[in-house]
Design a protein around this motif. Sequence first.
Motif, PDB file in Angstrom:
ATOM      1  N   TYR A  19       0.723  -1.249  -0.065  1.00  0.00           N
ATOM      2  CA  TYR A  19       0.108   0.073  -0.057  1.00  0.00           C
ATOM      3  C   TYR A  19       0.829   1.338  -0.225  1.00  0.00           C
ATOM      4  N   THR A  20       0.954   1.804  -1.102  1.00  0.00           N
ATOM      5  CA  THR A  20       1.909   2.928  -1.322  1.00  0.00           C
ATOM      6  C   THR A  20       0.887   4.031  -1.071  1.00  0.00           C
ATOM      7  N   ARG A  21       1.537   5.207  -0.279  1.00  0.00           N
ATOM      8  CA  ARG A  21       0.747   6.274  -0.046  1.00  0.00           C
ATOM      9  C   ARG A  21       1.702   7.635  -1.001  1.00  0.00           C
ATOM     10  N   TYR A  22       0.840   8.575  -0.953  1.00  0.00           N
ATOM     11  CA  TYR A  22       1.414   9.764  -1.744  1.00  0.00           C
ATOM     12  C   TYR A  22       2.861  10.311  -0.974  1.00  0.00           C
ATOM     13  N   ASP A  23       2.700  10.047   0.274  1.00  0.00           N
ATOM     14  CA  ASP A  23       3.969  10.716   1.138  1.00  0.00           C
ATOM     15  C   ASP A  23       5.184   9.684   1.021  1.00  0.00           C
ATOM     16  N   ASN A  24       4.645   8.531   0.431  1.00  0.00           N
ATOM     17  CA  ASN A  24       5.939   7.706   0.269  1.00  0.00           C
ATOM     18  C   ASN A  24       6.693   7.790  -0.889  1.00  0.00           C
ATOM     19  N   LEU A  25       6.309   8.619  -1.799  1.00  0.00           N
ATOM     20  CA  LEU A  25       6.886   8.815  -3.128  1.00  0.00           C
ATOM     21  C   LEU A  25       8.169   9.939  -3.124  1.00  0.00           C
ATOM     22  N   THR A  26       8.905   9.643  -3.925  1.00  0.00           N
ATOM     23  CA  THR A  26       9.933  10.994  -3.913  1.00  0.00           C
ATOM     24  C   THR A  26       9.514  11.898  -4.867  1.00  0.00           C
ATOM     25  N   LYS A  27      10.380  13.120  -4.903  1.00  0.00           N
ATOM     26  CA  LYS A  27      10.049  14.310  -5.752  1.00  0.00           C
ATOM     27  C   LYS A  27       9.675  13.852  -7.323  1.00  0.00           C
ATOM     28  N   ASP A  28      10.544  13.159  -7.761  1.00  0.00           N
ATOM     29  CA  ASP A  28      10.456  12.636  -9.316  1.00  0.00           C
ATOM     30  C   ASP A  28       9.179  11.968  -9.470  1.00  0.00           C
ATOM     31  N   GLU A  29       8.915  10.952  -8.346  1.00  0.00           N
ATOM     32  CA  GLU A  29       7.629  10.263  -8.505  1.00  0.00           C
ATOM     33  C   GLU A  29       6.495  10.989  -8.466  1.00  0.00           C
ATOM     34  N   LYS A  30       6.464  11.855  -7.686  1.00  0.00           N
ATOM     35  CA  LYS A  30       5.193  12.873  -7.445  1.00  0.00           C
ATOM     36  C   LYS A  30       5.299  13.549  -8.694  1.00  0.00           C
ATOM     37  N   GLU A  31       6.299  14.042  -9.377  1.00  0.00           N
ATOM     38  CA  GLU A  31       6.281  14.719 -10.771  1.00  0.00           C
ATOM     39  C   GLU A  31       5.490  13.704 -11.866  1.00  0.00           C
ATOM     40  N   PHE A  32       5.785  12.481 -11.738  1.00  0.00           N
ATOM     41  CA  PHE A  32       5.300  11.569 -12.596  1.00  0.00           C
ATOM     42  C   PHE A  32       3.705  11.334 -12.271  1.00  0.00           C
ATOM     43  N   VAL A  33       3.217  11.704 -11.077  1.00  0.00           N
ATOM     44  CA  VAL A  33       1.828  11.485 -10.856  1.00  0.00           C
ATOM     45  C   VAL A  33       1.131  12.515 -11.366  1.00  0.00           C
ATOM     46  N   SER A  34       1.809  13.813 -11.334  1.00  0.00           N
ATOM     47  CA  SER A  34       1.105  14.940 -11.929  1.00  0.00           C
ATOM     48  C   SER A  34       1.194  14.680 -13.535  1.00  0.00           C
ATOM     49  N   ARG A  35       2.373  14.109 -14.146  1.00  0.00           N
ATOM     50  CA  ARG A  35       2.070  13.662 -15.435  1.00  0.00           C
ATOM     51  C   ARG A  35       0.954  12.897 -16.032  1.00  0.00           C
ATOM     52  N   VAL A  36       0.764  11.771 -15.188  1.00  0.00           N
ATOM     53  CA  VAL A  36      -0.420  11.004 -15.593  1.00  0.00           C
ATOM     54  C   VAL A  36      -1.653  11.528 -15.334  1.00  0.00           C
ATOM     55  N   GLY A  37      -1.581  12.548 -14.107  1.00  0.00           N
ATOM     56  CA  GLY A  37      -2.802  13.237 -13.994  1.00  0.00           C
ATOM     57  C   GLY A  37      -3.300  14.115 -15.050  1.00  0.00           C
ATOM     58  N   TYR A  38      -2.229  15.172 -15.481  1.00  0.00           N
ATOM     59  CA  TYR A  38      -2.989  15.905 -16.429  1.00  0.00           C
ATOM     60  C   TYR A  38      -3.117  15.263 -17.918  1.00  0.00           C
ATOM     61  N   ARG A  39      -2.208  14.215 -18.479  1.00  0.00           N
ATOM     62  CA  ARG A  39      -2.335  13.670 -19.463  1.00  0.00           C
ATOM     63  C   ARG A  39      -3.638  13.057 -19.808  1.00  0.00           C
ATOM     64  N   SER A  40      -3.992  12.421 -18.687  1.00  0.00           N
ATOM     65  CA  SER A  40      -5.394  11.719 -18.534  1.00  0.00           C
ATOM     66  C   SER A  40      -6.397  12.456 -19.219  1.00  0.00           C
ATOM     67  N   LEU A  41      -6.498  13.850 -18.910  1.00  0.00           N
ATOM     68  CA  LEU A  41      -7.527  14.721 -19.496  1.00  0.00           C
ATOM     69  C   LEU A  41      -7.806  14.558 -20.857  1.00  0.00           C
ATOM     70  N   VAL A  42      -6.748  14.221 -21.717  1.00  0.00           N
ATOM     71  CA  VAL A  42      -7.018  14.027 -23.216  1.00  0.00           C
ATOM     72  C   VAL A  42      -7.939  13.130 -23.497  1.00  0.00           C
ATOM     73  N   ASN A  43      -8.222  12.108 -22.666  1.00  0.00           N
ATOM     74  CA  ASN A  43      -9.535  11.299 -22.860  1.00  0.00           C
ATOM     75  C   ASN A  43     -10.797  11.923 -23.316  1.00  0.00           C
ATOM     76  N   LEU A  44     -10.892  13.171 -22.664  1.00  0.00           N
ATOM     77  CA  LEU A  44     -12.056  14.034 -23.022  1.00  0.00           C
ATOM     78  C   LEU A  44     -12.264  14.377 -24.239  1.00  0.00           C
ATOM     79  N   VAL A  45     -11.182  14.348 -25.234  1.00  0.00           N
ATOM     80  CA  VAL A  45     -11.346  14.459 -26.653  1.00  0.00           C
ATOM     81  C   VAL A  45     -12.051  13.180 -27.413  1.00  0.00           C
TER      82      VAL A  45
END
Length: 419
Positions: free
Chosen positions: A235-261
């Motif tokens: 069970y990984t929590r957000y606080d368990n992630l490194t700075k690079d990993e949190k940036e990757f979370v933002s990457r997938v979060g923002y990119r997922s919005l293209v599904n609205l096309v």
Amino acid sequence: MILRMSLLLMLSGAALCQINTNENKPGGLSKPLPFKEYSFLIMDNPHQLYSMRQYNKNYLNTLRLVVRRSSERLGSLRTNILQYIGGLFLAPLTHEEGHRSVLTHLGIGSISKPYFNEKGAAYVMGVRDSDLINLRNNDLPNYIRLHTAGIESDYMLLDRIQTDFVFNKEDKKHLFIEHIFRQSQLIGYYATSMFPSMEPDIDEEPNELQRDIVGHDVYGAIRHLHRPAMEFYRYTRYDNLTKDEKEFVSRVGYRSLVNLVDPFIFRMFNCSFNDLLKVSMGMGYTMVPFGDFIEQKFWITIHDKTRLKLYVREYQNKEDWFLAGGIALHDYSLSDRLYLNTALHVWDQPVVLSFTDAQSEMGGALNTILKYVISREEDGQSDILSLDLGLLVKSAGFLPEELYLGDVVHYRFGTTVWF
């Protein structure tokens, strides 16, 4: 840059549609067919239990059939109410079956509990830590896919809904609620991952067999992509992630919005050039065993007979991009009894599906299904029934909904009913 270019391409195409379109018809691009098609896979590989492809295909066609019949007997309002209630139970069912199908393919026994428990979570459980550690240490791509398979299943169901709508295989009103659930679940999982206040507060159960296999799908996949050799826990929590990993979370979060096309949502992505050529456009995004991908999708109907789906896909691991593409022919009539579905996929993917390697290798797959009609309306039958035989030839690499990451040749069979 890739994302901006993709969005620009789609919006430019939509603008061109508005200029050249003579007519934008609601409810799909093709003229209504006299029959609706409902296909079911009886056997797929691995054949110990339902594969991801088999479960998704059978689930969606069963749902379409039930909703259609219910609308005829109970009316649209009652059917919609029942479907909204049912969706709360059915959406996690197919998601968890996506996870379970990967374990079954790998020969690891598990138990799917796809209904929300007192913690507000659905589980796949019954797997020991030692089995998961062995998988992570010896087969990292499949271990990452174990995390992302549920969202992959949601993504492919959404893609099937879009295709059924665009090619007029089903009325939009019968797919509308299911589309809401799948689109919301897909984008919601990725986008809410950027907000740690929204993560479920669940501790690992004392009994390892009672634990969910991966916990938070997105956090777990991203942590193990970046640090596959770190101390094991599920069970990984957000606080368990490194700075690079949190940036990757933002990457997938923002990119997922293209599904609205999505041509299902916006009529501007559906266009008709007289009665000769009809085109729909959309975009998609989801994670894969070595990173993620963005794709541009095009559905083309020619003379209301030839139905083609094309896609261009851009994979990315940690830093590098890899191109892929494919074309599929849907329900092409070879004779009055024989119909062809075939798809060709070609990809360039990182070697051994690595998250960090810039080197790549080419691969591809040919997926064909022949449908032979064994009863017809002209034969005195009220329904039309076919026997479906399929063959997949695939080289090593990742293909959505296909469980084998290596070379494979396998067959499948099923049936289709038109009425």
